[in-house]
Design an enzyme around this catalytic site. Structure first.
Site, PDB file in Angstrom:
ATOM      1  N   ALA A 124       0.824  -1.209   0.000  1.00 31.12           N
ATOM      2  CA  ALA A 124       0.000   0.000   0.000  1.00 31.12           C
ATOM      3  C   ALA A 124       0.860   1.262   0.000  1.00 31.12           C
ATOM      4  CB  ALA A 124      -0.948  -0.016   1.200  1.00 31.12           C
ATOM      5  N   LEU A 125       1.018   1.818  -1.196  1.00 25.74           N
ATOM      6  CA  LEU A 125       1.781   3.061  -1.366  1.00 25.74           C
ATOM      7  C   LEU A 125       0.871   4.167  -1.904  1.00 25.74           C
ATOM      8  CD1 LEU A 125       4.656   4.459  -1.528  1.00 25.74           C
ATOM      9  CD2 LEU A 125       4.788   3.609  -3.870  1.00 25.74           C
ATOM     10  N   GLU A 127      -2.179   6.619  -3.023  1.00 21.75           N
ATOM     11  CA  GLU A 127      -3.346   7.236  -2.370  1.00 21.75           C
ATOM     12  C   GLU A 127      -4.178   7.935  -3.438  1.00 21.75           C
ATOM     13  OE1 GLU A 127      -2.088   9.696   0.897  1.00 21.75           O
ATOM     14  OE2 GLU A 127      -0.992   8.035   1.839  1.00 21.75           O
ATOM     15  N   GLY A 131      -0.017   9.202  -6.826  1.00 21.95           N
ATOM     16  CA  GLY A 131       0.320   7.964  -7.541  1.00 21.95           C
ATOM     17  C   GLY A 131       1.792   7.992  -7.901  1.00 21.95           C
ATOM     18  N   TRP A 157      -6.190   1.841  -4.845  1.00 21.24           N
ATOM     19  CA  TRP A 157      -5.659   0.945  -5.884  1.00 21.24           C
ATOM     20  C   TRP A 157      -4.808  -0.162  -5.276  1.00 21.24           C
ATOM     21  CZ3 TRP A 157      -7.727   0.687 -10.426  1.00 21.24           C
ATOM     22  CH2 TRP A 157      -8.422   1.801 -10.906  1.00 21.24           C
ATOM     23  N   ARG A 269      -6.909 -19.081 -41.062  1.00 20.55           N
ATOM     24  CA  ARG A 269      -7.911 -18.175 -41.646  1.00 20.55           C
ATOM     25  C   ARG A 269      -7.577 -17.868 -43.109  1.00 20.55           C
ATOM     26  NH1 ARG A 269     -13.040 -15.894 -41.107  1.00 20.55           N
ATOM     27  NH2 ARG A 269     -13.048 -13.909 -42.196  1.00 20.55           N
ATOM     28  N   ILE A 338      -5.354  -8.607 -36.313  1.00 19.15           N
ATOM     29  CA  ILE A 338      -5.178  -9.802 -37.165  1.00 19.15           C
ATOM     30  C   ILE A 338      -6.429 -10.687 -37.106  1.00 19.15           C
ATOM     31  CG2 ILE A 338      -3.939 -12.027 -37.244  1.00 19.15           C
ATOM     32  CD1 ILE A 338      -1.367 -10.417 -36.593  1.00 19.15           C
ATOM     33  N   GLU A 364       2.947  -0.130 -10.841  1.00 19.84           N
ATOM     34  CA  GLU A 364       4.358  -0.249 -10.436  1.00 19.84           C
ATOM     35  C   GLU A 364       5.250   0.746 -11.194  1.00 19.84           C
ATOM     36  OE1 GLU A 364       5.894  -3.946  -9.200  1.00 19.84           O
ATOM     37  OE2 GLU A 364       3.899  -4.815  -8.902  1.00 19.84           O
ATOM     38  N   GLY A 365       4.672   1.926 -11.444  1.00 20.56           N
ATOM     39  CA  GLY A 365       5.391   2.986 -12.140  1.00 20.56           C
ATOM     40  C   GLY A 365       4.956   3.061 -13.582  1.00 20.56           C
TER      41      GLY A 365
END
Ligand code: CAA
Length: 382
Positions: A124-125, A127, A131, A157, A269, A338, A364-365
Site C-alpha cells: 500500500a503506497l 493514495e 500515484g 488501488w 484463416r 489480425i 508499479e510505475g
C-alpha cells in the site's frame, strides 16, 4: 554469455506451465467475466512453490533465483494476467521487501503463509491524490511514547486489498522531511482500525481484487515497523525495482499468448483464396510482433540476471518494464487486428489480452516514470 537455463529454472517453468494450462487457462474467461478472486488457483500456485519463488526454503519458499521467477510469471500470465498480478504481489512486493529489510522475527512471522500461498498479501503506497508522486502521501503515522505508531489515512488501488491478511504500508511519520519522513509498516488486517473500502471497477485484470483501504487509529506495535523510521521511501523504491521485473514478465506472458494465437490464426484463416499469413501486410505484423516479444524477453532476463548477481538493477528493471509493457500493448493490439471481428469478440481471449495489457503501462510505475528513472540514472541529472 549463456542463453541456457538451469535444471531448477526449467523445473519451475514446467510446474508453472502445467498449472497455467491445466487450471488457469480454462477458468480465465470465467474469472474475468465475473470479476471473482481465484482463491483456489492461487492456493494451488502456493502449493507448488510459485507464491514465494525467491523466498528461501526455511521461510516456506522455493529458494530459486530471479530468472526462475521471470520464467514462472511468463507462464502464468500467458494463461491469465490477473493470476500473475496476485502472484507478483505476494512474491516481489511483499516477501521480497521483508526478506531484504525485515528482522528475523518479521521474516518468521509474516513470510511463510504468504510464500506458501495460504494467505494473500498487499502493498500500500498509492493514495487517491498521490500515484507517481509517491512522497505526496497523506496517510499519517504518529509515533507514541512507547515506540508504537498510530495510523490514520486512506490508500487506493490496492491489489489484493479485498483479501489480504498482511499489507506492507507506507505512511508519513514526519511530513517535514518529505521522502525521508516515510516509514514502512507491516499491517495485520485482522486488527482493529483497518477497513476495506470500495472495490475498483477495472478495464482489465478483473480477477485481481483491487480496492481502497482505510486506517482509523490503527496501532502498529514497534516490532511491526519494517526497516528504520524514515527509511520507508527507499524500501518502497527498492521493492518496486524488483516488482518491475515481475510486471515486465507479466507483459511478456500476455504478449506471447497474443502472438501464439495470431500465428495459429494466420495459418488457418483464409481470405481471397489463401491463408492470411501469406499476405505481406500480415507477415510484417508477425515479424514486428516477434521482434518486440524477443527484445522484451531478453531485456527482462537481463534485469533478472543483474539482480541475481546482487548488483544494482534499477535501470535494467525500468528498461525491461518500459519495453515489455509498451510491446504488450502494441502486440495485443495487432493480435486483435489480425483476428478482425473475432479479435473484438468475447468468444476469443484476444480482447482480454488487450484489456489486460494496458495496466502494465500504468502500475508499479507508469511508462513516464520508467523513462524518468532511466534518464535520471543515465545522466545523473534530476
Ligand atoms: N532505490 C532506493 N532508493 C531510491 C530509489 C531506488 N530505486 N529511487 C529513489 N531513491 C531514494 C533517493 O536516493 C532519495 O534518497 P535521499 O533522500 O537519501 O537522497 C529518495 O529516495 C527520494 O528520491 P527522489 O528525490 O528521486 O524522489 P522523487 O520524489 O523525485 O520520486 C520517483 C522518484 C522515481 C518519481 C518515485 O516517486 C516513483 O518511482 N514513483 C512511482 C511510484 C510507483 O511506482 N507507484 C506504484 C504503486 S504500487 C503498485 O502499482 C502495486 C500494485 O498495485 C501491483
Amino acid at each position: 554469455m549463456d542463453f541456457g537455463f538451469s535444471e531448477e529454472q526449467l523445473m519451475i517453468q514446467d510446474a508453472a506451465r502445467r498449472i497455467a494450462q491445466e487450471k488457469i487457462a480454462p477458468s480465465a474467461e470465467h474469472f474475468d467475466r465475473v470479476g471473482e478472486f481465484p482463491l483456489e488457483n492461487i492456493r494451488l500456485l502456493g502449493e507448488n512453490g510459485l507464491m514465494g519463488i525467491e523466498v528461501p526454503v526455511e521461510y516456506g519458499g522455493a529458494g530459486m533465483d530471479p530468472i526462475a521467477y521471470v520464467l514462472a510469471i511468463i507462464e502464468i500470465a500467458a494463461a491469465d494476467a490477473a493470476h500473475s498480478t496476485i502472484m507478483s504481489v505476494n512474491n516481489s512486493l511483499f516477501c521480497n521487501g521483508i526478506l531484504k529489510f525485515g528482522t528475523e522475527a518479521q521474516k518468521q512471522k509474516y513470510v511463510r503463509e504468504i510464500a506458501e500461498g495460504k494467505e494473500i498479501a498487499a502493498f500500500a503506497l498509492t493514495e487517491p491524490q498521490s500515484g507517481s508522486d509517491a512522497t505526496a502521501m497523506r496517510c499519517r503515522a504518529q509515533k507514541q511514547a512507547d515506540g508504537s505508531y498510530v495510523i490514520n489515512g486512506k490508500k487506493s488501488w490496492i491489489t489484493s486489498g479485498t483479501v489480504a491478511k498482511y499489507i506492507v504500508l507506507f505512511a508519513m511519520s514526519d511530513p517535514e522531511k518529505g521522502a525521508r519522513g516515510v516509514t514502512a509498516f507491516l499491517i495485520d488486517t485482522t486488527q482493529p482500525g483497518f477497513h476495506r473500502g470500495k472495490s475498483e471497477p477495472k478495464l482489465g485484470i478483473r480477477a485481481s481484487a483491487t480496492c481502497e483501504i482505510e486506517f482509523t487509529d490503527y496501532v502498529v506495535p514497534v516490532d511491526a515497523v519494517l526497516g528504520a523510521e524514515g527509511q520507508g521511501f527507499k524500501i518502497a523504491m527498492g521493492v518496486l525495482d524488483a516488482g518491475r521485473i515481475g510486471i515486465a514478465a507479466q507483459a511478456i506472458g500476455l504478449s506471447r499468448a497474443a502472438y501464439e494465437a495470431s500465428i495459429a490464426y494466420v495459418k488457418e484463416r483464409k481470405a481471397f483464396g489463401a491463408p492470411i499469413g501469406t499476405f505481406q501486410m500480415i507477415q510484417a505484423k508477425i515479424a514486428d510482433m516477434k521482434c518486440k516479444l524477443d527484445a522484451a524477453t531478453l531485456l527482462t532476463l537481463r534485469a533478472a540476471w543483474v539482480k541475481s548477481q546482487d548488483k544494482p538493477f534499477a535501470t535494467e528493471a525500468s528498461i525491461a518494464k518500459l519495453t515489455a509493457s509498451e510491446s504488450a500493448m502494441w502486440i495485443t493490439h495487432q493480435a486483435v487486428q489480425i483476428h478482425g471481428g473475432m479479435g473484438y469478440s468475447k468468444e476469443m481471449p484476444l480482447e482480454r489480452y488487450f484489456r489486460d495489457a494496458k495496466i502494465t503501462e500504468i502500475y508499479e510505475g507508469t511508462s513516464e516514470i520508467q523513462r524518468l528513472v532511466i534518464a535520471r540514472n543515465e545522466t545523473g541529472l534530476r
